[in-house]
Design an enzyme around this catalytic site. Structure first.
Site, mmCIF file in Angstrom:
data_model
loop_
_atom_site.group_PDB
_atom_site.id
_atom_site.type_symbol
_atom_site.label_atom_id
_atom_site.label_comp_id
_atom_site.label_asym_id
_atom_site.label_seq_id
_atom_site.Cartn_x
_atom_site.Cartn_y
_atom_site.Cartn_z
ATOM 1 N N GLY A 45 102.481 -15.302 28.043
ATOM 2 C CA GLY A 45 101.738 -14.927 29.263
ATOM 3 C C GLY A 45 100.897 -16.117 29.676
ATOM 4 O O GLY A 45 100.168 -16.690 28.848
ATOM 5 N N LYS A 46 100.959 -16.476 30.956
ATOM 6 C CA LYS A 46 100.274 -17.698 31.384
ATOM 7 C C LYS A 46 98.771 -17.658 31.093
ATOM 8 O O LYS A 46 98.188 -18.639 30.622
ATOM 9 C CB LYS A 46 100.507 -17.939 32.880
ATOM 10 C CG LYS A 46 101.957 -18.272 33.179
ATOM 11 C CD LYS A 46 102.167 -18.702 34.603
ATOM 12 C CE LYS A 46 103.647 -18.699 34.942
ATOM 13 N NZ LYS A 46 104.469 -19.520 34.044
ATOM 14 N N ASN A 86 98.141 -17.917 27.283
ATOM 15 C CA ASN A 86 98.472 -19.283 26.833
ATOM 16 C C ASN A 86 97.358 -20.260 27.228
ATOM 17 O O ASN A 86 96.947 -21.124 26.433
ATOM 18 C CB ASN A 86 99.785 -19.774 27.468
ATOM 19 C CG ASN A 86 100.989 -18.908 27.122
ATOM 20 O OD1 ASN A 86 100.930 -18.116 26.187
ATOM 21 N ND2 ASN A 86 102.069 -19.045 27.872
ATOM 22 N N GLY A 89 104.510 -37.313 33.849
ATOM 23 C CA GLY A 89 103.047 -37.174 33.852
ATOM 24 C C GLY A 89 102.544 -36.314 34.999
ATOM 25 O O GLY A 89 103.039 -35.208 35.221
ATOM 26 N N THR A 108 108.419 -24.510 27.437
ATOM 27 C CA THR A 108 107.688 -23.273 27.775
ATOM 28 C C THR A 108 106.211 -23.419 27.425
ATOM 29 O O THR A 108 105.870 -23.756 26.289
ATOM 30 C CB THR A 108 108.265 -22.062 27.000
ATOM 31 O OG1 THR A 108 109.682 -22.076 27.095
ATOM 32 C CG2 THR A 108 107.712 -20.754 27.547
ATOM 33 N N GLY A 130 102.925 -26.309 31.032
ATOM 34 C CA GLY A 130 102.023 -26.237 32.191
ATOM 35 C C GLY A 130 100.751 -25.475 31.856
ATOM 36 O O GLY A 130 99.659 -25.812 32.341
ATOM 37 N N ASP A 131 100.858 -24.460 31.017
ATOM 38 C CA ASP A 131 99.674 -23.688 30.613
ATOM 39 C C ASP A 131 98.765 -24.540 29.721
ATOM 40 O O ASP A 131 97.534 -24.462 29.811
ATOM 41 C CB ASP A 131 100.087 -22.414 29.865
ATOM 42 C CG ASP A 131 100.964 -21.528 30.733
ATOM 43 O OD1 ASP A 131 100.808 -21.563 31.960
ATOM 44 O OD2 ASP A 131 101.811 -20.806 30.162
ATOM 45 N N GLY A 149 108.059 -22.337 21.404
ATOM 46 C CA GLY A 149 107.090 -21.247 21.639
ATOM 47 C C GLY A 149 105.957 -21.672 22.546
ATOM 48 O O GLY A 149 105.452 -22.794 22.453
HETATM 49 O O1 RIB Z 1 104.221 -20.315 31.328
HETATM 50 C C1 RIB Z 1 104.956 -19.725 30.308
HETATM 51 C C2 RIB Z 1 104.726 -18.246 30.299
HETATM 52 O O2 RIB Z 1 105.252 -17.697 31.485
HETATM 53 C C3 RIB Z 1 105.435 -17.502 29.180
HETATM 54 O O3 RIB Z 1 104.647 -17.410 28.022
HETATM 55 C C4 RIB Z 1 105.801 -16.171 29.806
HETATM 56 O O4 RIB Z 1 105.145 -15.086 29.238
HETATM 57 C C5 RIB Z 1 105.483 -16.318 31.287
HETATM 58 O O5 RIB Z 1 104.322 -15.687 31.617
#
Ligand code: RIB
Length: 299
Positions: free
Chosen positions: A38-39, A42, A219, A243, A246-247, A283
């Site tokens: 979940g953004k 994270n 970058g 994945t 960006g978070d 992950g």
């Molecule tokens: O940015 C990655 C996230 O996007 C994942 O963890 C997923 O849950 C979605 O929300």
């Protein structure tokens, strides 16, 4: 507390695939791993791993997925007092990761649809410096909280992901906008031949906010009204899974901003380093580096 992250929490069902399925196609993979994601969640963990206190404000269901979704946040003492339990199921994402580390994601929002601005009390707002928002919770709730946060004097960092709608009212209160290339083009309207630097300057001028466009291995570019746009290079890394990169960028940027002694360039550089390292592990949350890992990698 220094940072509030208002947003989504999911369980990610991570499925390694050799290729992404085309419409009408079924792709087989041997297994899947349920992991927290979940953004919003994270980004909150990234703030915490950067060494800055953080409150995550979200919602989970009454199901077993709720424990998984919040497990790392709980384990690392992220503030969860304002996170609620909803009647809807915990948010869930199917995250396909290919052999190049690229991903394709579908999110079922579930409990994230019940996240409300009033979960953030005035006292909580006033005891923090930075508010982080993204677009996996209600558009209207983001706007309402953004308005209160601006009045309370917090810096607002908006990660326009996913770029489903353009929140004009919220953008008016945003101090720093973080977007990837696709989101930047969506926001600016299609401008095929414009460079990323020009695009960042255009968004910074249009919305009167610092704008950071993340560019993966290239970058990021940064523009603000105060100085000329500049680029930040990313270190070369062996990509396993992008994945959550960006978070990680957004969380680290917010954490560095909250320390109030670093320049925009320094905040962008730290966020870029951390996001690059996040790509070297599988992950969304397990890949987020700790501050000491980022320092060590910088050498
Ligand atoms: O940015 C990655 C996230 O996007 C994942 O963890 C997923 O849950 C979605 O929300």
């Amino acid at each position: 507390m220094s940072v509030i992250v208002f947003g989504s929490a999911n369980v990610d069902l991570v499925m390694p695939v050799s290729t992404f399925p085309m419409p009408g196609e079924t792709v087989l993979t041997q297994s899947y791993h349920p992991v927290p994601g979940g953004k919003g969640a994270n980004q909150a963990l990234a703030v915490k791993r950067a060494g800055v206190p953080v409150n995550f404000v979200g919602a989970v269901g009454k199901d077993h997925f709720a424990d998984c979704a919040l497990s790392l946040l709980r384990g690392e003492a992220v503030g969860l007092e304002a996170t609620i339990v909803s009647d809807r199921p915990t948010g869930c994402a199917v995250v396909m990761v290919d052999t190049e580390g690229e991903n394709s994601i579908v999110v079922a929002s579930g409990a994230n649809l019940d996240v409300r601005a009033h979960q953030v009390s005035d006292a909580l707002l006033q005891s923090n410096r930075v508010l982080v928002l993204q677009q996996e919770v209600s558009f209207e709730e983001n706007e309402s909280l953004g308005c209160r946060a601006q009045q309370a004097g917090l810096k607002i960092v908006l990660n326009l992901a996913p770029a489903t709608r353009i929140p004009e009212g919220l953008l008016a209160n945003t101090d720093f906008l973080i977007v990837n290339e696709v989101e930047a083009k969506f926001l600016a309207g299609a401008q095929p031949h414009v460079s990323m630097t020009e695009l960042a300057e255009h968004l910074a001028n249009t919305y009167d906010c610092g704008t950071l466009i993340t560019l993966g291995p290239a970058g990021c570019v940064v523009a603000s009204g105060d100085e000329h746009a500049f680029g930040v290079d990313a270190p070369g890394v062996e990509v396993v899974d992008t994945t959550g990169a960006g978070d990680t960028f957004t969380g680290y940027f917010a954490a560095l901003l909250a320390q109030e002694r670093l320049s925009l360039r320094q905040c962008a550089a730290g966020a870029t380093q951390a996001a690059s390292l996040a790509c070297t592990r599988m992950g969304a949350q397990s890949g987020i580096p700790y501050a000491q890992d980022v320092l060590r990698a910088k050498g």
